[in-house]
Scaffold this active site. Structure first.
Site, PDB file in Angstrom:
ATOM      1  N   GLY A 106      18.102 -43.480 -13.554  1.00 57.69           N
ATOM      2  CA  GLY A 106      18.845 -44.561 -12.920  1.00 57.69           C
ATOM      3  C   GLY A 106      19.465 -44.077 -11.629  1.00 57.69           C
ATOM      4  O   GLY A 106      19.335 -42.902 -11.260  1.00 57.69           O
TER       5      GLY A 106
ATOM      6  N   PRO B 205      22.102 -42.817  -8.648  1.00 51.32           N
ATOM      7  CA  PRO B 205      23.129 -41.768  -8.683  1.00 51.32           C
ATOM      8  C   PRO B 205      24.500 -42.339  -9.022  1.00 51.32           C
ATOM      9  O   PRO B 205      24.816 -43.474  -8.677  1.00 51.32           O
ATOM     10  CB  PRO B 205      23.113 -41.208  -7.251  1.00 51.32           C
TER      11      PRO B 205
ATOM     12  N   LYS C  84      25.116 -40.215 -15.864  1.00 54.89           N
ATOM     13  CA  LYS C  84      24.097 -39.472 -16.621  1.00 54.89           C
ATOM     14  C   LYS C  84      24.618 -38.095 -17.054  1.00 54.89           C
ATOM     15  O   LYS C  84      24.460 -37.703 -18.209  1.00 54.89           O
ATOM     16  CB  LYS C  84      22.826 -39.330 -15.774  1.00 54.89           C
TER      17      LYS C  84
ATOM     18  N   HIS D 112      30.790 -61.825  16.129  1.00 54.05           N
ATOM     19  CA  HIS D 112      29.724 -61.341  15.240  1.00 54.05           C
ATOM     20  C   HIS D 112      30.140 -61.523  13.772  1.00 54.05           C
ATOM     21  O   HIS D 112      29.391 -62.102  12.972  1.00 54.05           O
ATOM     22  CB  HIS D 112      29.450 -59.862  15.535  1.00 54.05           C
ATOM     23  N   GLU D 113      31.338 -61.041  13.426  1.00 54.35           N
ATOM     24  CA  GLU D 113      31.809 -61.145  12.040  1.00 54.35           C
ATOM     25  C   GLU D 113      32.104 -62.596  11.663  1.00 54.35           C
ATOM     26  O   GLU D 113      31.898 -62.991  10.507  1.00 54.35           O
ATOM     27  CB  GLU D 113      33.055 -60.275  11.833  1.00 54.35           C
TER      28      GLU D 113
ATOM     29  N   HIS E  47      28.833 -64.128  10.538  1.00 54.82           N
ATOM     30  CA  HIS E  47      28.503 -63.739   9.154  1.00 54.82           C
ATOM     31  C   HIS E  47      29.309 -64.571   8.153  1.00 54.82           C
ATOM     32  O   HIS E  47      28.754 -65.118   7.192  1.00 54.82           O
ATOM     33  CB  HIS E  47      28.843 -62.259   8.922  1.00 54.82           C
TER      34      HIS E  47
END
Length: 510
Positions: free
Chosen positions: A124, A126, A130, A343-344, A347
């Protein structure tokens, strides 16, 4: 063969040089002083050695035992970590409890002719736990935990890696009951091919032999961990070696809540902190991310001389983990600041209108390499996404560039990461999900003679989403301007402030 050739070349080189000196002394300078001739001979040998120094070192016999002792960096210990320290992996723990019962109550399984699994493979992304699971299993069974990294067995000299594998298993047998944990096992267990890498193949072969060579009643279990299971050799994955293959994925909301409880149990929390809210906001984050966030929040509280960790510290820590370190004195031009704001805003507006995600925060405070960002999270954990939802994600990603073009009639380099992510989603739609005009099929670009047909479909998806983004922004240009102006004024807008601004703009339009 190579070494023999090197020896012959070196011997010939020394012989020719000595012959040259002999001829020089006997024919050209017959009266040359004996001491001087000796010095010349010694000088030739030294020069020859220096020229071929690396080759000499390769020809020297290798002491494998010394290399194993000095280079091997395995931990060999008992551990106090148990399943109480593991959260959000209940299904995996239930599976491992069978192994524990096997190791502690061997007789009842032997009566039924059952054998304990020799190996377990965790795979799976990182940071999903695990290594922690392997350590906890050793703690629960009171076994010796012997850990190593796959890269420790990859060496230049043929036979060294195999020697280390033998030493590792010998140590495990001596310390039984024991658990051998090999992290990043793909470094040593990669698929064998026609490449001439005898050291790598010998190491893998030795691992296969060792896993076949011990009995399940010896009290040894091998656990491997990888995030590239597709690279592993088939012989390593067959039953009898790794009998259990368990996927460890990113935690869902319930699991994230449990993980947050574990990482905050020894931390003083303010009443303002809601772990449920934090679990909702941390979609896609792994256990390692959540641990880092909790630790970062604690550090921030100490730096502010607070007695408890508050909501503000957790929000700041979350932004640090996701977006990077906040720049205190950024040298951002006013022109760049304006571009970042619009720009933001682009979005955020498209994300809200298309209902892509919940917008938690919009900011033009530089973090990491970004001049701004929109902090947004899914409303719920979803395993499946529709074609429309994927296209909406692409449209939101392209909203920043579309906003720049509409407002400034120019585009900037600020959309680099947006374009990469948009292209990645479009590629998956065409090649993996069969969501293009090419029909319900998948494509392996390595098998295609030409990628032109795939590229055309990707272009169609991205271009259609960009056209939609511009259309939405033009229809709601007043809202884009309002959001951008608020950003330029305050530098950041929260979810609640965005809702208020949205309602005000809707009222003005009416």
């Amino acid at each position: 063969m190579k070494k023999n050739l090197h020896i012959i070349i070196l011997a010939l080189s020394i012989f020719i040089n000595l012959l040259f000196i002999y001829i020089f002394i006997s024919e050209v300078k017959p009266n040359l002083n004996l001491n001087l001739s000796f010095i010349l001979t010694a000088a030739v040998i030294v020069v020859t050695y220096l020229l071929f120094k690396n080759k000499f070192s390769e020809l020297m016999p290798v002491n494998y035992n010394n290399i194993t002792e000095t280079k091997e960096d395995t931990s060999h210990r008992k551990t106090n970590i148990t399943f109480k320290d593991v959260a959000g992996l209940d299904e995996v723990i239930d599976e491992l409890k069978v192994i524990i019962d096997f190791m502690t109550n061997t007789e009842k399984y032997n009566k039924m002719g059952a054998k304990i699994p020799k190996g377990i493979l965790f795979y799976g992304p990182p940071g999903t736990g695990k290594t922690l699971l392997a350590t906890a299993l050793a703690g629960e069974t009171n076994s010796t935990f012997i850990s190593a990294s796959g890269s420790e067995f990859v060496e230049k000299y043929v036979g060294v890696g195999a020697s280390r594998i033998r030493a590792l298993f010998a140590k495990a047998k001596k310390s039984a009951p024991s658990i051998i944990f090999i992290d990043e096992i793909d470094a040593v267990g990669t698929k064998r091919n026609t490449d001439n890498n005898s050291e790598k193949d010998q190491t893998l072969n030795q691992l296969l032999v060792e896993m076949d060579g011990f009995n399940s009643n010896e009290g040894i279990i091998v656990i491997g961990a990888t995030n590239r299971i597709d690279m592993l050799d088939e012989a390593l994955l067959r039953p009898g070696r790794f009998d259990r293959t368990i996927h460890i994925g990113a935690p869902n909301m319930k699991a994230r809540l449990e993980i947050l409880k574990v990482h905050t149990r020894n931390k003083p929390l303010d009443e303002s902190v809601s772990l449920s809210e934090l679990a909702r906001k941390t979609h896609g984050m792994t256990g390692a991310h959540l641990a880092a966030m909790c630790n970062e929040a604690a550090i921030l509280a100490v730096m502010k001389n607070k007695s408890k960790i508050g909501k503000e510290e957790f929000e700041e820590a979350l932004e640090r983990v996701i977006a990077g370190l906040k720049k205190k004195n950024p040298s951002v031009l006013e022109k760049e600041r304006n571009i970042a704001a619009y720009h933001e805003a682009g979005h955020a507006l498209i994300g809200k209108i298309l209902n892509v995600n919940t917008i938690e925060k919009i900011s033009i405070v530089p973090r990491g390499e970004a001049l701004g960002y929109v902090l947004n999270f899914p409303k719920e954990d979803a395993f499946l996404l529709t074609k429309t939802e994927l296209k909406n994600k692409i449209t939101m990603l392209l909203g920043g560039r579309a906003s720049e073009e509409i407002i400034f009639n120019e585009i900037s380099t600020g959309a680099e990461n947006d374009l990469k992510e948009a292209t990645k989603i479009a590629y998956q739609m065409v090649c993996n999900y069969g969501m293009s005009e090419l029909g319900n099929r998948v494509f392996d670009l390595h098998m295609l003679k030409s990628t032109e047909i795939v590229d055309k479909e990707i272009d169609k998806i991205i271009n259609s989403c960009y056209i939609l983004a511009k259309k939405i922004l033009l229809e709601n240009k007043h809202k884009v301007i309002a959001i951008a102006e608020k950003l330029l004024e305050k530098e950041s807008i929260t979810k609640e402030e965005l809702e208020t601004l949205w309602e005000e703009e809707n009222t003005l339009c009416v």
